[in-house]
Write a protein that holds these residues in place. Structure first.
Motif, short mmCIF file in Angstrom:
data_model
loop_
_atom_site.label_atom_id
_atom_site.label_comp_id
_atom_site.label_asym_id
_atom_site.label_seq_id
_atom_site.Cartn_x
_atom_site.Cartn_y
_atom_site.Cartn_z
N VAL A 1 0.93 -1.39 0.11
CA VAL A 1 -0.46 -0.23 -0.16
C VAL A 1 0.99 1.32 0.15
O VAL A 1 -0.01 2.17 0.35
CB VAL A 1 -0.94 0.33 0.61
CG1 VAL A 1 -1.89 -1.10 1.11
CG2 VAL A 1 0.00 -0.02 2.68
N THR B 1 -4.02 4.15 -0.11
CA THR B 1 -4.80 3.12 -0.20
C THR B 1 -4.46 2.71 1.39
O THR B 1 -5.18 2.63 2.39
CB THR B 1 -5.48 1.53 -0.21
OG1 THR B 1 -4.05 0.79 -0.48
CG2 THR B 1 -5.86 1.64 -1.84
N GLY B 2 -3.76 3.37 2.00
CA GLY B 2 -3.73 3.13 3.55
C GLY B 2 -3.68 4.78 4.21
O GLY B 2 -3.34 5.00 5.64
N ALA C 1 -4.32 0.56 6.55
CA ALA C 1 -4.87 -0.62 4.94
C ALA C 1 -5.59 -1.51 6.25
O ALA C 1 -6.08 -2.27 5.60
CB ALA C 1 -3.95 -1.10 3.93
#
Length: 185
Positions: A69, A102-103, A145
């Motif tokens: 991520v 996405t983290g 994430a």
């Protein structure tokens, strides 16, 4: 004189572990939303925390999907003509799915959907499949994430907090990575 000194030494020795524990980062209730490159907690409620040896065993057995991520700056849309753009190279754990950005603590709807779709592909739609989520050492992105994957209902989430830093320190193989295409934002 000796007894007070001995008592003081014993008191310091007993207090030292408590002071050390206070210095460790604690697990927040929600997602971390700033200072992403900082020491991370030793735990993530609901997830298994992996050492490098444990992550390697899963990787060698092929028994889990590895999800990277690490963030990646997108190419600016309005670069002047003739401007050379070079993406920062990324080497990750071989076979990983790279779902950049996405983290973060808060995801825009398009990125949240991107992450959910990426996890569904990596797990082949099986919410019980093992997902190993990582980034770099001392990176809250992977913690966030992994916590988010748990919130999506994935039941077998493993967080590898040492990420590619720990992997490379152990002299394990890496490969040049390309991220999964991101949605337009």
């Amino acid at each position: 004189m000796r007894r007070p000194l001995a008592a003081a030494v014993v008191a310091v020795m007993l207090a030292a572990p408590a002071l050390a524990q206070q210095q460790e980062p604690f697990e927040p209730e929600g997602f971390r939303t700033d200072n992403y490159r900082a020491p991370v907690p030793a735990t993530l409620e609901g997830a298994r925390v992996l050492t490098t040896a444990e992550a390697e065993a899963i990787w060698r057995a092929g028994s889990g999907a590895f999800i990277d991520v690490l963030p990646r700056a997108p190419k600016p849309k309005n670069l002047p003509e003739g401007t050379v753009w070079r993406d920062t190279p990324r080497k990750n754990i071989p076979g990983s799915v790279w779902l950049p950005d996405t983290g973060y603590g808060t995801l825009p709807p398009a990125m949240d959907d991107y992450f959910q779709r990426g996890l569904a592909r990596a797990s082949r739609g099986d919410k019980a499949a093992l997902l190993v989520i990582y980034c770099l050492a001392d990176c809250w992105m992977s913690w966030n994430a992994a916590k988010r994957a748990l919130a999506y209902g994935y039941a077998n989430v493993a967080w590898y907090p040492d990420g590619t830093n720990g992997w490379e320190r152990a002299k394990l193989p890496t490969e040049q990575a390309q991220p999964e295409p991101r949605p337009e934002q």
